[in-house]
Scaffold this motif. Structure first.
Motif, PDB file in Angstrom:
ATOM      1  N   LEU A  53       7.627   3.018   9.029  1.00 18.12           N
ATOM      2  CA  LEU A  53       7.254   4.488   8.505  1.00 18.12           C
ATOM      3  C   LEU A  53       7.998   5.224   7.729  1.00 18.12           C
ATOM      4  CD1 LEU A  53       4.372   6.077   9.059  1.00 18.12           C
ATOM      5  CD2 LEU A  53       5.220   6.873  11.011  1.00 18.12           C
ATOM      6  N   PHE A  54       9.212   5.299   8.339  1.00 21.05           N
ATOM      7  CA  PHE A  54      10.154   6.021   7.636  1.00 21.05           C
ATOM      8  C   PHE A  54      11.440   5.306   6.880  1.00 21.05           C
ATOM      9  CE2 PHE A  54       8.642   8.845  10.986  1.00 21.05           C
ATOM     10  CZ  PHE A  54       8.437   9.762  10.315  1.00 21.05           C
ATOM     11  N   SER A  55      10.829   4.008   6.427  1.00 21.10           N
ATOM     12  CA  SER A  55      11.962   3.050   5.809  1.00 21.10           C
ATOM     13  C   SER A  55      12.029   3.481   4.437  1.00 21.10           C
ATOM     14  CB  SER A  55      11.347   1.639   5.912  1.00 21.10           C
ATOM     15  OG  SER A  55      10.001   1.450   5.215  1.00 21.10           O
ATOM     16  N   GLY A  61       8.256   5.047  -2.215  1.00 23.19           N
ATOM     17  CA  GLY A  61       6.801   5.223  -2.892  1.00 23.19           C
ATOM     18  C   GLY A  61       6.001   6.512  -2.582  1.00 23.19           C
ATOM     19  N   LEU A  62       6.451   7.173  -1.203  1.00 18.91           N
ATOM     20  CA  LEU A  62       5.741   8.255  -1.013  1.00 18.91           C
ATOM     21  C   LEU A  62       6.000   9.431  -1.891  1.00 18.91           C
ATOM     22  CD1 LEU A  62       4.084  10.046   1.054  1.00 18.91           C
ATOM     23  CD2 LEU A  62       6.163  10.467   2.429  1.00 18.91           C
ATOM     24  N   ALA A  63       7.369   9.476  -2.101  1.00 19.77           N
ATOM     25  CA  ALA A  63       7.782  10.498  -3.314  1.00 19.77           C
ATOM     26  C   ALA A  63       7.082  10.354  -4.501  1.00 19.77           C
ATOM     27  CB  ALA A  63       9.341  10.342  -3.388  1.00 19.77           C
ATOM     28  N   MET A  64       7.029   9.156  -5.070  1.00 21.83           N
ATOM     29  CA  MET A  64       6.399   8.573  -6.404  1.00 21.83           C
ATOM     30  C   MET A  64       4.975   9.079  -6.256  1.00 21.83           C
ATOM     31  SD  MET A  64       6.334   7.547  -9.461  1.00 21.83           S
ATOM     32  CE  MET A  64       7.937   7.068  -9.677  1.00 21.83           C
ATOM     33  N   THR A  65       4.392   8.713  -5.246  1.00 24.47           N
ATOM     34  CA  THR A  65       2.740   9.233  -5.292  1.00 24.47           C
ATOM     35  C   THR A  65       2.729  10.809  -5.133  1.00 24.47           C
ATOM     36  OG1 THR A  65       2.274   7.235  -3.751  1.00 24.47           O
ATOM     37  CG2 THR A  65       0.883   9.347  -3.404  1.00 24.47           C
ATOM     38  N   ILE A  66       3.614  11.544  -4.471  1.00 26.95           N
ATOM     39  CA  ILE A  66       3.461  12.875  -4.513  1.00 26.95           C
ATOM     40  C   ILE A  66       3.774  13.532  -6.155  1.00 26.95           C
ATOM     41  CG2 ILE A  66       4.334  15.133  -3.724  1.00 26.95           C
ATOM     42  CD1 ILE A  66       5.104  13.549  -1.157  1.00 26.95           C
ATOM     43  N   ALA A 235       4.537  -0.057  -2.235  1.00 24.70           N
ATOM     44  CA  ALA A 235       5.668  -0.041  -1.584  1.00 24.70           C
ATOM     45  C   ALA A 235       5.139  -1.040  -0.253  1.00 24.70           C
ATOM     46  CB  ALA A 235       6.297   0.968  -1.288  1.00 24.70           C
ATOM     47  N   ALA A 236       3.925  -0.406  -0.002  1.00 25.33           N
ATOM     48  CA  ALA A 236       3.453  -1.249   1.304  1.00 25.33           C
ATOM     49  C   ALA A 236       3.003  -2.664   0.981  1.00 25.33           C
ATOM     50  CB  ALA A 236       2.301  -0.738   1.907  1.00 25.33           C
ATOM     51  N   GLN A 237       2.418  -2.894  -0.124  1.00 29.12           N
ATOM     52  CA  GLN A 237       2.299  -4.315  -0.539  1.00 29.12           C
ATOM     53  C   GLN A 237       3.431  -5.169  -0.596  1.00 29.12           C
ATOM     54  OE1 GLN A 237      -0.152  -3.269  -4.384  1.00 29.12           O
ATOM     55  NE2 GLN A 237      -1.986  -3.330  -3.063  1.00 29.12           N
ATOM     56  N   SER A 238       4.293  -4.655  -1.187  1.00 36.50           N
ATOM     57  CA  SER A 238       5.586  -5.238  -1.684  1.00 36.50           C
ATOM     58  C   SER A 238       6.280  -5.721  -0.171  1.00 36.50           C
ATOM     59  CB  SER A 238       6.464  -4.559  -2.436  1.00 36.50           C
ATOM     60  OG  SER A 238       7.017  -3.478  -1.743  1.00 36.50           O
ATOM     61  N   ILE A 239       6.071  -5.041   0.694  1.00 40.65           N
ATOM     62  CA  ILE A 239       6.678  -5.494   1.895  1.00 40.65           C
ATOM     63  C   ILE A 239       5.806  -6.672   2.795  1.00 40.65           C
ATOM     64  CG2 ILE A 239       7.341  -4.611   4.424  1.00 40.65           C
ATOM     65  CD1 ILE A 239       7.895  -1.828   3.042  1.00 40.65           C
ATOM     66  N   TYR A 240       4.446  -6.329   2.889  1.00 39.03           N
ATOM     67  CA  TYR A 240       3.685  -7.219   3.751  1.00 39.03           C
ATOM     68  C   TYR A 240       3.486  -8.452   2.748  1.00 39.03           C
ATOM     69  CZ  TYR A 240      -0.936  -5.783   1.194  1.00 39.03           C
ATOM     70  OH  TYR A 240      -1.846  -5.334   0.445  1.00 39.03           O
ATOM     71  N   ALA A 253       0.821   3.069   5.463  1.00 42.39           N
ATOM     72  CA  ALA A 253       0.415   3.939   4.147  1.00 42.39           C
ATOM     73  C   ALA A 253      -0.876   4.842   4.491  1.00 42.39           C
ATOM     74  CB  ALA A 253      -0.093   2.725   3.129  1.00 42.39           C
ATOM     75  N   SER A 254      -1.583   4.419   5.357  1.00 37.76           N
ATOM     76  CA  SER A 254      -2.713   5.248   5.759  1.00 37.76           C
ATOM     77  C   SER A 254      -2.322   6.504   6.379  1.00 37.76           C
ATOM     78  CB  SER A 254      -3.778   4.347   6.452  1.00 37.76           C
ATOM     79  OG  SER A 254      -4.375   3.488   5.831  1.00 37.76           O
ATOM     80  N   ILE A 255      -1.475   6.418   7.337  1.00 36.95           N
ATOM     81  CA  ILE A 255      -0.811   7.554   8.076  1.00 36.95           C
ATOM     82  C   ILE A 255      -0.315   8.635   7.075  1.00 36.95           C
ATOM     83  CG2 ILE A 255       0.987   8.106   9.598  1.00 36.95           C
ATOM     84  CD1 ILE A 255       0.752   5.534  11.298  1.00 36.95           C
ATOM     85  N   TRP A 256       0.309   8.272   6.026  1.00 40.66           N
ATOM     86  CA  TRP A 256       0.979   9.176   5.270  1.00 40.66           C
ATOM     87  C   TRP A 256       0.081   9.650   4.284  1.00 40.66           C
ATOM     88  CZ3 TRP A 256       5.328  11.465   5.855  1.00 40.66           C
ATOM     89  CH2 TRP A 256       6.314  10.663   6.308  1.00 40.66           C
ATOM     90  N   TYR A 257      -1.094   8.947   3.869  1.00 41.62           N
ATOM     91  CA  TYR A 257      -2.089   9.476   3.071  1.00 41.62           C
ATOM     92  C   TYR A 257      -2.974  10.618   3.838  1.00 41.62           C
ATOM     93  CZ  TYR A 257      -1.710   6.113  -0.909  1.00 41.62           C
ATOM     94  OH  TYR A 257      -1.402   5.306  -1.942  1.00 41.62           O
ATOM     95  N   LEU A 258      -3.192  10.124   5.174  1.00 38.13           N
ATOM     96  CA  LEU A 258      -3.767  11.077   5.889  1.00 38.13           C
ATOM     97  C   LEU A 258      -3.315  12.218   6.316  1.00 38.13           C
ATOM     98  CD1 LEU A 258      -5.337   8.875   8.500  1.00 38.13           C
ATOM     99  CD2 LEU A 258      -6.496  10.457   7.109  1.00 38.13           C
TER     100      LEU A 258
END
Length: 300
Positions: A53-55, A61-66, A235-240, A253-258
């Motif tokens: 969650l905080f990796s 990826g979160l910063a890029m989305t914002i 980022a989530a896709q590249s990890i899983y 990813a859903s937690i951050w979007y929510l």
């Protein structure tokens, strides 16, 4: 004539709603069932969710989305205002150009537009600036300009501009024509009247759907993963794709979007209240603290 004292002595029986309690019981049962499943089903792998969650890849990826959401909305809103002004213009050429733009970008899927901009170099290998039929003043390889980031910005902002143009146009048309006429009688040009009189009044109508569009844009940015831009979804896709822990990473990813959509919704309420200051009832309805205020009033 009825005796007022006799009427006051009549008992007041509140209206009963038995089916309401049945509905509440069903909802409570569903919530308990879902909660129990989330806690007891080990396949959700909550330890993996909180591990990533905080990796660093997820936060990057979160910063890029914002950033992508903010940039696309700013560009799209500026473009939408221009297109809306053209759409209500007295010039037939302006109206037709704006209508054609809106027709095209609203009529094609955003995913197609993203892939098209990303592959623009296939149609135009070089980007040149100059006069037609003359030597260009500047020329460069288009692939040096159309990176995944610029392709994402072009696709998202140009598409969003078409939708925001209709939102802005609806707000402009909601302003009484007499406002523009009064501004003209004061010596203002059409542009000055639009910028200082019409547009500020239209903001009360423009803000709510624009807030919804911003929330929608935040989630639409997940599509840029198809052009390999490292947003939250990518980022989530590249990890899983390496760990095969698909569900936990999607939950992450859903937690951050929510969380982000919740913050945007809360901020939207404050902005709506600011632009609705002239309407006391609307301001109270839009206030984020309406529930707290209403509860305190009932308690008192």
């Amino acid at each position: 004539m009825a005796n007022p004292a006799h009427l006051q002595a009549l008992p007041i029986t509140p209206l009963r709603h038995p089916w309401r309690w049945v509905g509440i019981a069903v909802i409570a049962l569903l919530i308990a069932t879902v909660g129990h499943s989330l806690v007891t089903n080990e396949r959700f792998e909550w330890n993996v969710v909180f591990e990533y969650l905080f990796s660093k890849p997820i936060l990057s990826g979160l910063a890029m989305t914002i950033a992508l959401t903010a940039a696309a909305m700013v560009i799209g809103l500026a473009l939408g205002v221009i297109l809306a002004a053209m759409r209500v213009s007295q010039s037939q050429i302006f109206r037709s150009t704006s209508s054609a733009y809106i027709w095209f970008f609203r009529g094609t899927p955003i995913l197609v537009q993203l892939v098209f901009w990303y592959n623009l170099g296939y149609l135009y290998p070089e980007f040149s600036i100059g006069l037609p039929f003359a030597e260009p003043w500047f020329s460069t390889n288009i692939n040096d300009i159309i990176t995944p980031l610029t392709a994402a910005l072009l696709g998202l902002s140009l598409n969003e501009g078409a939708y925001l143009a209709e939102i802005v146009r609806a707000g402009i048309l909601a302003v009484p024509p007499g406002q523009a006429e009064a501004a003209s009688s004061l010596g203002m040009t059409r542009f000055q009247a639009f910028r200082k009189i019409v547009l500020p009044q239209a903001m009360r109508i423009i803000i709510p759907p624009t807030g919804n569009e911003t929330i929608g844009m935040l989630k639409t940015t997940s599509m840029v993963s198809v052009i390999a831009l490292a947003d939250l979804m990518y980022a989530a896709q590249s990890i899983y794709s390496r760990t095969f822990q698909t569900i936990p990473l999607l939950i992450c990813a859903s937690i951050w979007y929510l969380l982000l959509t919740s913050l945007l919704s809360f901020g939207q309420g404050f902005i709506e209240r600011h632009f609705g200051r002239g309407d006391q009832g609307a301001s109270a309805r839009r206030s984020p603290f309406r529930f707290v205020r209403t509860t305190s009033e009932i308690a008192s």
